[in-house]
Design an enzyme around this catalytic site. Structure first.
Site: not given
Ligand code: HPA
Ligand code: ZN
Length: 350
Positions: A25, A27, A205, A208, A286-287
């Site tokens: 996971h 991006h 996703h 969250e 994630d990011d």
């Molecule tokens: N959630 C949803 N969209 C996203 C995320 C996330 O954590 N990171 C990049 N796009």
């Molecule tokens: Zn994500």
């Protein structure tokens, strides 16, 4: 390994760093560090609404998912040419290899780029070439997952899939990301059905910020093979049982959850609860450029904040990452062997 050798708690940080692991996971647009955003802006003549790297970094104070997405899409606007996508992905893969990531399944957001007039082929060629070169030069395996933006329409997702048809050989699956609340999985039922028909893996996703109902929808309607995040599942006992029984993996991202205020603090994160309930949880970044750390930072900070997590949990998380991946059975077996060897080495102090 059925029985783990005893490992002193003091050895845990070194073990977390050294353990081979898969990242499922990430991006790729979220790996764009501010320095690279400014370098690409200069290279491509793109004007940024921030005066300096420091000013941009200071803007990384988020209150929820949407406040992050606004700045994340602005950062991605510097990506114009195949080489930009290549450079971004190579930088991430080099950084991931330092954390002993042996396999990465990388999300990219096609519509973020095609709506700015960048051809999908430009995006995929750059990312894919970086994956091929990283395997040759760093020994890391990497594949691509094309993620539809859920705040856009299903029609738009279908148009994106159409553009991707000649490129499907370079993509292992599709995902669903962006603003979760108000955009349930059911909105994408038909396009995911088509993707499954095409032989693509499907993930989404869910849970969250959204409710457990979105996780049920991802499983029942989209037939998602993995749930990205999924941490809201703990509010639904029947869902927890199903996720455990069907071994549906969750790709959990603790630092992301902290930064986007899904939990007030890492010490309140439910990762231990997910593992104790027998879920196939994994740890991911994630990011990483936006949330303060790459995968080993996620492992280290989460284990430091949650003293209940043990060496057995560390082994389980890494082992789960291989099980949850879309790699071949032979690759999974080889990585699992490396993981067991790593734990044995740390137990004996060799
Ligand atoms: N959630 C949803 N969209 C996203 C995320 C996330 O954590 N990171 C990049 N796009
Ligand atoms: Zn994500």
């Amino acid at each position: 390994m059925s029985r783990l050798p005893p490992i002193a708690p003091a050895r845990l940080p070194a073990l977390l760093a050294a353990a081979p692991k898969a990242e499922l996971h990430i991006h790729i647009e979220g790996s764009l560090e501010p320095e690279m955003i400014f370098a690409l802006a200069r290279r491509n003549g793109v004007a940024l609404p921030f005066d300096s790297v420091q000013v941009l970094r200071r803007a990384y104070a988020f209150s929820d998912l949407q406040s992050f997405l606004d700045i994340y899409y602005a950062g991605a606007s510097v990506l114009r040419h195949e080489q930009d996508f290549y450079d971004m992905a190579r930088a991430y893969l080099a950084r991931a290899a330092m954390d002993n990531v042996v396999h990465a399944e990388i999300f990219f957001d096609p519509q973020t780029h095609t709506t700015r007039g960048v051809a999908l082929e430009t995006v995929v060629r750059g990312l894919h070439r970086a994956c091929v070169d990283a395997r040759a030069e760093l020994g890391i395996s990497a594949t691509l997952i094309m993620s539809f933006l859920r705040h856009l329409s299903e029609e738009d997702a279908f148009a994106t899939l159409e553009q991707a048809m000649p490129l499907l050989g370079r993509i292992v699956g599709v995902g669903l990301d962006s603003s979760e609340l108000g955009h349930p999985p059911e909105k994408f039922a038909r396009v995911f059905a088509r993707c499954r028909q095409l032989g693509l893996h499907v993930v989404a996703h869910a849970g969250e910020e959204g409710p457990p109902a979105y996780i049920w929808g991802a499983l029942d309607v989209l037939k998602a093979e993995r749930i990205d995040h999924g941490v809201q599942a703990v509010h639904d006992a029947a869902l927890m049982q199903r996720l455990a029984a069907e071994r549906i993996p969750l790709t959990v991202c603790p630092l992301s959850n902290q930064k986007l205020r899904v939990f007030p603090d890492l010490s309140k994160h439910n990762l231990k609860q997910l593992l104790d309930a027998g879920l196939v949880a994994t740890v991911n970044s994630d990011d990483p450029a936006y949330f303060g750390g790459y995968i080993n930072d996620n492992f280290n900070q989460t284990f430091a904040a949650l003293p209940a997590l043990t060496a057995q949990d560390a082994w389980q998380l890494a082992s789960n990452s291989f099980e949850a991946s879309f790699a071949t059975a032979a690759d999974k077996r080889a990585w699992q062997g490396q993981l067991d060897e790593c734990f044995e080495r740390h137990a004996t102090g060799a």
